[in-house]
Design a protein around this motif. Sequence first.
Motif, PDB file in Angstrom:
ATOM      1  N   PHE A 172       0.801  -1.211   0.000  1.00  0.00           N
ATOM      2  CA  PHE A 172       0.000   0.000   0.000  1.00  0.00           C
ATOM      3  C   PHE A 172       0.843   1.274   0.000  1.00  0.00           C
ATOM      4  O   PHE A 172       0.379   2.320  -0.454  1.00  0.00           O
ATOM      5  N   LEU A 173       2.085   1.201   0.472  1.00  0.00           N
ATOM      6  CA  LEU A 173       2.967   2.366   0.351  1.00  0.00           C
ATOM      7  C   LEU A 173       3.138   2.729  -1.121  1.00  0.00           C
ATOM      8  O   LEU A 173       3.188   3.912  -1.486  1.00  0.00           O
ATOM      9  N   ASN A 174       3.219   1.725  -1.975  1.00  0.00           N
ATOM     10  CA  ASN A 174       3.317   1.966  -3.413  1.00  0.00           C
ATOM     11  C   ASN A 174       2.018   2.527  -3.977  1.00  0.00           C
ATOM     12  O   ASN A 174       2.031   3.440  -4.812  1.00  0.00           O
ATOM     13  N   VAL A 175       0.889   1.998  -3.531  1.00  0.00           N
ATOM     14  CA  VAL A 175      -0.411   2.481  -4.011  1.00  0.00           C
ATOM     15  C   VAL A 175      -0.592   3.957  -3.652  1.00  0.00           C
ATOM     16  O   VAL A 175      -1.020   4.776  -4.478  1.00  0.00           O
ATOM     17  N   ILE A 176      -0.256   4.290  -2.407  1.00  0.00           N
ATOM     18  CA  ILE A 176      -0.404   5.669  -1.951  1.00  0.00           C
ATOM     19  C   ILE A 176       0.484   6.598  -2.754  1.00  0.00           C
ATOM     20  O   ILE A 176       0.054   7.674  -3.200  1.00  0.00           O
ATOM     21  N   LEU A 177       1.733   6.197  -2.978  1.00  0.00           N
ATOM     22  CA  LEU A 177       2.659   7.049  -3.717  1.00  0.00           C
ATOM     23  C   LEU A 177       2.175   7.303  -5.139  1.00  0.00           C
ATOM     24  O   LEU A 177       2.168   8.449  -5.611  1.00  0.00           O
ATOM     25  N   CYS A 178       1.758   6.267  -5.840  1.00  0.00           N
ATOM     26  CA  CYS A 178       1.336   6.478  -7.227  1.00  0.00           C
ATOM     27  C   CYS A 178       0.070   7.318  -7.286  1.00  0.00           C
ATOM     28  O   CYS A 178      -0.131   8.084  -8.241  1.00  0.00           O
TER      29      CYS A 178
END
Length: 281
Positions: A143-149
């Motif tokens: 989810f860190l990746n989802v939030i960043l994108c």
Amino acid sequence: MGTAAAWAEQQVAAVRDDPAGRLALMERCYRGPFGQAPRHLPFRRAARSFMRWQLARGVLRPDTGSPWWRVVNERILRDGCEAVALSGGLGGPPSSRTAADWLAFALEPTARAWYRAHNGSVVAAYLEHRVMAERENEPERFFLNVILCRVLYTHALVAAPRLSLGWLRGLAPVLGDPRLGMTGIFLQLSRVLPARYPLDDEVSYYLAQEHGFARLVDFGMIVPRLDRLYEWSAADLGAPGLLDCVRDGALTYAWRFEDRHVWDPPKSVVLPLVHRLLPVR
């Protein structure tokens, strides 16, 4: 009085172990150095929503929260406080590019300036604390990746509308304006990430639970543009390290490229229609 950077550090240190105090400090920043900043206050809406979500999850708690989330949040607060101090006349040059971007926003508050400041701080913290992110469990790292994108994509709606929305680019600045409620469509993280920490289920479970519209945004609008989105963001934010967070259409921040299957679009009759409606050019 010291420098603006030293003053900002003192403000952040005073609320380091006080999650509610962090929120109050953030809100004070949008009132400017003298308590009256009517042009800046509308931008508080998006920042407050993002921070209230962090408070609800408990990631900012000093005892049971996330060390990674705490330092990322501190970076945003420190840069914002420093800009307030600089705009109020406290001495010293900006201590970082991100603090300078916040000062630029303070002097001329526009949607594009806000995204460059806010996302610049977020990205700088992401890149600086990548090793710390590796210590989070698998679903949290996903989810860190989802939030960043997502935060990068909302920035692109305002500053790179053709990239983000193709032939519908005329709508993009309105959809992405942080002063308007429409931004919540893309930044409403409660639709993406459960309001608890730490996460205790497999990534596949959360993928299956994703709301239909969130899935449409992620896999229909953002994932097909990932490589170009990160290239543009790296250039606009002056953060070349972002290029190491994506590879061949897969997000790789604290995430192995070998596990890229999680970024494959789910079977859907709607997604191909969206891809044809909004092709990546």
